[in-house]
Design an enzyme around this catalytic site. Structure first.
Site, PDB file in Angstrom:
ATOM      1  N   ASP A  30       0.757   3.797  -3.202  1.00  0.00           N
ATOM      2  CA  ASP A  30       0.367   5.197  -3.041  1.00  0.00           C
ATOM      3  C   ASP A  30       1.334   6.108  -3.784  1.00  0.00           C
ATOM      4  OD1 ASP A  30      -1.016   7.510  -1.664  1.00  0.00           O
ATOM      5  OD2 ASP A  30       0.973   7.706  -0.769  1.00  0.00           O
TER       6      ASP A  30
ATOM      7  N   GLU B  54      -4.468   0.522  -3.518  1.00  0.00           N
ATOM      8  CA  GLU B  54      -3.095   1.022  -3.554  1.00  0.00           C
ATOM      9  C   GLU B  54      -2.101  -0.135  -3.494  1.00  0.00           C
ATOM     10  OE1 GLU B  54      -3.729   5.405  -1.463  1.00  0.00           O
ATOM     11  OE2 GLU B  54      -3.112   3.702  -0.236  1.00  0.00           O
TER      12      GLU B  54
ATOM     13  N   GLU C  19       0.836  -1.204   0.000  1.00  0.00           N
ATOM     14  CA  GLU C  19       0.000   0.000   0.000  1.00  0.00           C
ATOM     15  C   GLU C  19       0.872   1.256   0.000  1.00  0.00           C
ATOM     16  OE1 GLU C  19      -2.560   2.539   3.233  1.00  0.00           O
ATOM     17  OE2 GLU C  19      -2.249   0.404   3.594  1.00  0.00           O
TER      18      GLU C  19
END
Length: 251
Positions: free
Chosen positions: A72, A144, A68
């Site tokens: 991102d 993400e 994640e």
């Protein structure tokens, strides 16, 4: 000798310690939906593993938190790249709110729903019971993480394809307030195969604390328009709106 734990507790502990997995059929379905077939399918499993599904000691190794984090950053890069490429006349101040809109958790959750991946998030029993796979934060984090996994498995081009597909609806339905007349005029010109609109200052009048700019915009050979504003930006937008209305009947 320590007393044996109740059977239910032992079963929960065993389940918690189990390595998360997806069946071959599930992996195939997810890959078909996102349009990327993994060389390392474990990356996909990890991307869909919520921290609740693993013991806290294994969270870093097995859950999607690290992916994640990576996803991102990749998403921010790809959205910024897209904006720079397609919004050639906009300043940093114009681009920043657009970027924020497309990378926020809600936008990621919407992309995740687009691929219909909610049922494949690996969660604890408690999270499943509380509807965790439909929670915006859970879906956004998983999205993400999938971007991060796709990037590691297939590189930036594969991640770009994922984002373009997942965000296509959001790109095409950007709210009116983020689509100013300069942007719309630029898109119209590009759609006609014409050069980008050209702006130049015709006149500046008034005192320094209350200036008035007169700007002309041209899209040869289709015409030009002139408008005024209290700043160059406002005058350019007003001129663009006037010319766009002349060319298309809209503003």
């Amino acid at each position: 000798m320590k007393p044996a734990r109740p059977k239910r507790t032992r079963l929960r502990a065993a389940a918690k310690a189990a390595v998360p997995s997806l069946s071959d059929a599930q992996v195939k379905t997810v890959q078909d939906r996102i349009g990327h077939h993994f060389k390392d399918r474990q990356l996909l499993v990890q991307a869909l593993t919520h921290p609740s599904a693993v013991a806290s000691a294994d969270s870093v190794r097995l859950s999607n938190q690290r992916l994640e984090f990576l996803g991102d950053r990749v998403l921010n890069l790809l959205i910024a790249e897209r904006l720079i490429e397609r919004r050639k006349t906009e300043s940093e101040g114009d681009l920043a709110p657009r970027l924020n809109r497309f990378v926020k958790k809600g936008a990621c959750a919407e992309a995740f729903r687009h691929f219909k991946l909610q049922e494949f998030i690996i969660l604890s029993d408690g999270e499943i019971a509380s509807g965790g796979n439909e929670r915006e934060s859970t879906m956004g984090d998983a999205c993400e993480a999938v971007i991060g996994a796709v990037y590691l498995d297939g590189g930036l081009s594969a991640a770009r394809k994922f984002v373009e597909a997942g965000w296509a609806h959001q790109f095409s339905s950007a709210p009116v307030e983020t689509r100013d007349p300069k942007t719309l005029l630029q898109e119209w010109a590009q759609g006609q195969g014409l050069p980008l609109p050209k702006y130049h200052v015709v006149n500046r009048s008034g005192p320094d604390h209350e200036p008035l700019y007169e700007i002309e915009v041209q899209v040869p050979p289709h015409g030009e328009a002139t408008a005024t504003g209290s700043s160059k930006r406002d005058a350019e937008r007003n001129a663009a709106a006037l010319l766009l209305n002349t060319l298309t009947g809209t503003s």
